[in-house]
Design a protein around this motif. Sequence first.
Motif, PDB file in Angstrom:
ATOM      1  N   GLU A  92       0.815  -1.213   0.000  1.00  0.00           N
ATOM      2  CA  GLU A  92       0.000   0.000   0.000  1.00  0.00           C
ATOM      3  C   GLU A  92       0.853   1.269   0.000  1.00  0.00           C
ATOM      4  O   GLU A  92       0.368   2.358  -0.356  1.00  0.00           O
ATOM      5  CB  GLU A  92      -0.943  -0.004   1.201  1.00  0.00           C
ATOM      6  N   CYS A  94       3.384   1.592  -1.966  1.00  0.00           N
ATOM      7  CA  CYS A  94       3.967   1.673  -3.310  1.00  0.00           C
ATOM      8  C   CYS A  94       3.041   2.403  -4.280  1.00  0.00           C
ATOM      9  O   CYS A  94       1.818   2.302  -4.184  1.00  0.00           O
ATOM     10  CB  CYS A  94       4.247   0.262  -3.847  1.00  0.00           C
ATOM     11  N   LYS A  95       3.648   3.100  -5.226  1.00  0.00           N
ATOM     12  CA  LYS A  95       2.911   3.779  -6.286  1.00  0.00           C
ATOM     13  C   LYS A  95       3.413   3.288  -7.641  1.00  0.00           C
ATOM     14  O   LYS A  95       4.618   3.070  -7.821  1.00  0.00           O
ATOM     15  CB  LYS A  95       3.095   5.293  -6.181  1.00  0.00           C
ATOM     16  N   ASP A  96       2.495   3.140  -8.581  1.00  0.00           N
ATOM     17  CA  ASP A  96       2.888   2.702  -9.919  1.00  0.00           C
ATOM     18  C   ASP A  96       3.948   3.637 -10.492  1.00  0.00           C
ATOM     19  O   ASP A  96       3.843   4.864 -10.361  1.00  0.00           O
ATOM     20  CB  ASP A  96       1.673   2.663 -10.842  1.00  0.00           C
ATOM     21  N   GLU A  98       6.976   3.888  -9.502  1.00  0.00           N
ATOM     22  CA  GLU A  98       8.000   4.207  -8.505  1.00  0.00           C
ATOM     23  C   GLU A  98       8.935   3.012  -8.333  1.00  0.00           C
ATOM     24  O   GLU A  98       8.480   1.902  -8.041  1.00  0.00           O
ATOM     25  CB  GLU A  98       7.320   4.516  -7.176  1.00  0.00           C
ATOM     26  N   ARG A 118       0.219  -4.173 -10.274  1.00  0.00           N
ATOM     27  CA  ARG A 118       1.032  -2.952 -10.306  1.00  0.00           C
ATOM     28  C   ARG A 118       1.927  -2.912 -11.542  1.00  0.00           C
ATOM     29  O   ARG A 118       2.141  -3.923 -12.217  1.00  0.00           O
ATOM     30  CB  ARG A 118       1.886  -2.851  -9.039  1.00  0.00           C
ATOM     31  N   MET A 120       5.620  -1.437 -11.863  1.00  0.00           N
ATOM     32  CA  MET A 120       6.730  -0.788 -11.181  1.00  0.00           C
ATOM     33  C   MET A 120       8.066  -1.408 -11.586  1.00  0.00           C
ATOM     34  O   MET A 120       8.126  -2.604 -11.885  1.00  0.00           O
ATOM     35  CB  MET A 120       6.574  -0.934  -9.656  1.00  0.00           C
ATOM     36  N   ASN A 139       5.190  -6.099 -13.880  1.00  0.00           N
ATOM     37  CA  ASN A 139       6.254  -5.268 -13.330  1.00  0.00           C
ATOM     38  C   ASN A 139       7.574  -5.542 -14.048  1.00  0.00           C
ATOM     39  O   ASN A 139       7.820  -6.663 -14.509  1.00  0.00           O
ATOM     40  CB  ASN A 139       6.426  -5.551 -11.838  1.00  0.00           C
ATOM     41  N   ARG A 170      13.017   4.353  -4.645  1.00  0.00           N
ATOM     42  CA  ARG A 170      12.342   5.252  -3.704  1.00  0.00           C
ATOM     43  C   ARG A 170      12.305   4.607  -2.324  1.00  0.00           C
ATOM     44  O   ARG A 170      12.538   5.275  -1.313  1.00  0.00           O
ATOM     45  CB  ARG A 170      10.907   5.506  -4.202  1.00  0.00           C
TER      46      ARG A 170
END
Length: 269
Positions: A92, A94-96, A98, A118, A120, A139, A170
């Motif tokens: 949760e 994590c961002k696409d 990143e 996702r 990533m 991914n 990140r």
Amino acid sequence: MHEKERHRIILSAVQEKPVVTVQEMVDLTDSSEATIRRDIAALHVQKRLRRVRGGAEAITPPQFIGLAGRPFSVNETINAAQKRAIARDAVELCKDGEPIIINGGTTTFQMVHFLTGRRMPIFTNSFPIAEHLLKHSKNTVMLSGGTIYREQNIILSPFDNDVTRNFYARRMFMGAQGLGPLGLMEGDPLLIQAEQKLIDQADELVVLVDSSKFRKRSSLILCGLSRIATVITDDGIEDREAKMLEAAGVTLVIARTTAANKEESSLQA
């Protein structure tokens, strides 16, 4: 732990090191010293290992020295529900798009189930994490170079040219053998060396540990609490452990096991 499982762990341990002490086997199996001595005696009679003073050795000496710690297959079965809940909360964060690093381990492995949708860039030193993401997600996956340690299902290299230095993240997500006032602890020098390189490549370090890890210790410190941005654990954490993290400025996330189980049930329905 059942006798058959203890014997498997003991035999695996003596195949990875020249000599394994009784205390090391106690730590690996969470058994008493008396139980381990009985196991060693039984396996010695069966000619499956050789009993030596203070421990045991393999009948045929190992050609390749492995890592300290329990095998991946054993750790995977311990506190499984808590690990899945912790992994869910980790994803949760994590961002696409990143970039992230996922260090090898049985708790971090559970992240793969929540990363399927996702997109990533993901760097990992875990063969099963990479394999699962390649089969079940879109991914982008990058693996470190080095030797595959079969029992822990992890890829490690003592050299600098293992492509670790070429990846920026990140966040880095990792587990540990123990977590205490001095920081993260691991049981093998090669793990420490490889993981320190990975930590240097990430802005933030997110630690995924079930609450039992706060009561475990090791002789090797990976990094201090000041390097950790977030700790995700289960609701078995004690108040004094939460206060320890708060005093160090570490964000604490408590994963709810029931929520993870409900989500898993809905995915299977």
